[in-house]
Scaffold this motif. Structure first.
Motif, mmCIF file in Angstrom:
data_model
loop_
_atom_site.group_PDB
_atom_site.id
_atom_site.type_symbol
_atom_site.label_atom_id
_atom_site.label_comp_id
_atom_site.label_asym_id
_atom_site.label_seq_id
_atom_site.Cartn_x
_atom_site.Cartn_y
_atom_site.Cartn_z
ATOM 1 N N GLU A 58 -41.065 -27.122 -11.958
ATOM 2 C CA GLU A 58 -41.253 -28.564 -11.799
ATOM 3 C C GLU A 58 -42.555 -28.873 -11.065
ATOM 4 O OE1 GLU A 58 -38.742 -32.358 -9.975
ATOM 5 O OE2 GLU A 58 -37.818 -30.367 -10.055
ATOM 6 N N VAL A 59 -43.217 -29.942 -11.493
ATOM 7 C CA VAL A 59 -44.445 -30.411 -10.851
ATOM 8 C C VAL A 59 -44.073 -31.228 -9.618
ATOM 9 C CG1 VAL A 59 -46.516 -31.834 -11.121
ATOM 10 C CG2 VAL A 59 -45.692 -30.441 -13.043
ATOM 11 N N SER A 94 -34.280 -35.828 -4.667
ATOM 12 C CA SER A 94 -34.247 -34.645 -3.812
ATOM 13 C C SER A 94 -35.648 -34.144 -3.500
ATOM 14 C CB SER A 94 -33.440 -33.539 -4.491
ATOM 15 O OG SER A 94 -33.572 -32.322 -3.799
ATOM 16 N N GLU A 95 -35.835 -33.610 -2.306
ATOM 17 C CA GLU A 95 -37.114 -33.006 -1.934
ATOM 18 C C GLU A 95 -37.278 -31.612 -2.535
ATOM 19 O OE1 GLU A 95 -39.551 -34.632 -0.339
ATOM 20 O OE2 GLU A 95 -38.196 -36.344 -0.508
ATOM 21 N N GLN A 96 -36.190 -31.032 -3.021
ATOM 22 C CA GLN A 96 -36.244 -29.693 -3.613
ATOM 23 C C GLN A 96 -36.806 -29.760 -5.030
ATOM 24 O OE1 GLN A 96 -34.557 -26.421 -2.303
ATOM 25 N NE2 GLN A 96 -35.360 -27.538 -0.546
ATOM 26 N N LEU A 97 -37.653 -28.791 -5.378
ATOM 27 C CA LEU A 97 -38.121 -28.631 -6.748
ATOM 28 C C LEU A 97 -37.175 -27.689 -7.488
ATOM 29 C CD1 LEU A 97 -41.981 -28.163 -6.296
ATOM 30 C CD2 LEU A 97 -40.687 -30.284 -6.646
ATOM 31 N N SER A 98 -37.298 -27.657 -8.798
ATOM 32 C CA SER A 98 -36.507 -26.728 -9.594
ATOM 33 C C SER A 98 -37.420 -25.976 -10.558
ATOM 34 C CB SER A 98 -35.410 -27.460 -10.378
ATOM 35 O OG SER A 98 -35.987 -28.294 -11.371
ATOM 36 N N SER A 158 -33.568 -23.700 -7.418
ATOM 37 C CA SER A 158 -34.262 -24.713 -6.632
ATOM 38 C C SER A 158 -35.072 -24.031 -5.540
ATOM 39 C CB SER A 158 -33.268 -25.703 -6.018
ATOM 40 O OG SER A 158 -32.404 -25.034 -5.112
ATOM 41 N N GLY A 159 -36.008 -24.778 -4.971
ATOM 42 C CA GLY A 159 -36.831 -24.254 -3.895
ATOM 43 C C GLY A 159 -37.639 -25.357 -3.248
ATOM 44 N N ARG A 160 -38.187 -25.046 -2.049
ATOM 45 C CA ARG A 160 -38.948 -26.054 -1.308
ATOM 46 C C ARG A 160 -40.261 -26.402 -1.986
ATOM 47 N NH1 ARG A 160 -38.968 -22.627 4.073
ATOM 48 N NH2 ARG A 160 -39.278 -21.106 2.401
ATOM 49 N N ASP A 161 -40.871 -25.443 -2.677
ATOM 50 C CA ASP A 161 -42.162 -25.659 -3.316
ATOM 51 C C ASP A 161 -42.281 -24.721 -4.503
ATOM 52 O OD1 ASP A 161 -42.741 -23.116 -2.214
ATOM 53 O OD2 ASP A 161 -43.640 -24.023 -0.432
#
Length: 400
Positions: free
Chosen positions: A233-234, A319-323, A375-378
């Motif tokens: 995800e961008v 959500s602040e999490q990216l996927s 998912s992840g923070r960045d």
């Protein structure tokens, strides 16, 4: 009174459930007449089902004949025809027109399905599209001389099947010999040297309600040459804003459209965004799980709402999490044990093999042994987790 609907399905009835396993066709709202693939019949269980017909998944005419029959059965005829599968959208639209039913009609669907009609439609409205033409040898040679590289691909296919990148006349002759009389169903277009991105949207009345964007780290034809595909995800920022703005312009070119779109674009080295293609469906891979985690919207529920005439769902969070997700290919390997990824950051694991089975070589992008969404923070953390789950999936397979 409940709504009678006909659902044409190739995915299996369990696909139409939310993340808690609840049916997206609640029995107090719908009487469902289901036409599904024969191999998916065991999945056709639910209180809302009024009748079920199974046909061979490759027999499109049988599918449509069955849909026509069940739509007229029961105390009341079906009020809507529903389909999620992209390949069936145009024939279903033609059946809606025949039966006088609401929903997307053929002229509304063609600019989403036929890549020549699609690019003609958008280029007239000022969208930057690759230079293109319906396939002919002369058209291909003219574009090849102008750009040095072209793409020959089906006008109305999905899954990145039969895409050919051509760099010279000898390559072109090889493609023509291989495709022979199928070439009338192909187009040829300028090769865009850029990175593939996609924007996935929920749309109501040509206005984007919410959207996420993703970056395809590997080519969608990776299944031909390597053992995995990644998409991340961008993150919010300048590129995300530019992708959203371009997507808004394209969506506005489809007046009155409500539903879900999967829009692919190229971002060149100098930052230009060039249209690739757009479909009136949810994206494949892990996009459904990723957008649901980000916004709270289930894309399948959104497609159903649009097709039965309900208001489209609104986001409940950001959500602040990216996927990101990976497709893992293991051609020729045997599964020795079940995949069980026990990580809180795994959003979804779709496994298409069983212990003792062997995987055939994939013939399309989606034909993976497993699709795992994390998912992840960045972007960096998402990539690390994709690599980890990819290795864990592969550890469940070995040479026979």
């Amino acid at each position: 009174m409940k709504m009678a609907i006909t659902v044409l399905d190739r995915l299996g009835y369990t696909f139409y459930t939310d993340e808690d396993g609840q049916s997206l066709f609640p029995a107090d709202r719908f009487d469902v007449r289901l036409v599904t693939s024969l191999e998916k019949l065991p999945l056709a269980v639910g209180e809302s089902l009024q009748c079920v017909v199974g046909v061979h998944r490759l027999d499109q005419q049988a599918l449509l004949d069955a849909a026509r029959f069940v739509s007229g059965s029961g105390a009341l005829p079906s009020q809507r025809l529903l389909v999620l599968t992209e390949r069936l959208q145009l024939p279903v639209a033609e059946l809606r027109a025949e039966l006088g039913l609401g929903g997307l009609q053929p002229d509304e669907v063609r600019p989403f399905r036929d890549k020549v009609v699609m690019k003609e439609h958008l280029s007239r409205q000022g969208i930057r599209v690759p230079e293109f033409a319906p396939y002919s040898h002369d058209a291909a040679m003219a574009l090849l001389k102008k750009y040095g590289k072209v793409v020959v691909k089906p006008r109305a296919e999905a899954g990145s099947m039969d895409i050919n990148i051509v760099s010279g006349e000898s390559d072109l002759r090889d493609v023509e010999a291989r495709l022979e009389d199928r070439l009338t169903d192909f187009e040829v277009e300028e090769f865009i040297d850029g990175e593939l991105h996609h924007i996935d949207s929920v749309v109501e009345g040509s206005r984007v309600i919410t959207a996420t964007a993703g970056h395809s780290i590997h080519s969608t034809t990776a299944y031909l040459t390597q053992d995995h595909f990644w998409d991340i995800e961008v993150a919010p920022g300048p590129l995300f804003d530019r992708l959203r703005a371009f997507n808004d312009r394209v969506i506005a070119c489809y007046p009155g459209f409500s539903g879900v779109t999967h829009h692919e674009v190229y971002v060149t080295a100098d930052g230009e965004i060039v249209f690739g293609e757009i479909a009136a469906r949810l994206g494949g891979g892990g996009i459904r799980a990723g957008l649901r985690a980000r916004t709270g919207i289930d894309l399948v529920a959104a497609m159903i709402a649009a097709q039965v005439g309900d208001p489209l769902p609104r986001p409940t969070r950001w959500s602040e999490q990216l996927s990101g997700y990976t497709l893992v290919y293991v051609p020729g390997l045997h599964m020795t044990r079940a995949v069980d990824l026990d990580h809180p950051w795994v959003l979804e694991q779709q496994v298409y093999a069983t212990p003792g089975s062997a995987m055939d070589p994939p013939r399309a992008w989606e034909q993976a042994a497993a699709i795992v969404t994390v998912s992840g923070r960045d972007e960096h953390e998402v990539a690390e987790r994709l690599l980890q789950v990819q290795d864990e999936v592969r550890s469940c397979f070995e040479q026979h």
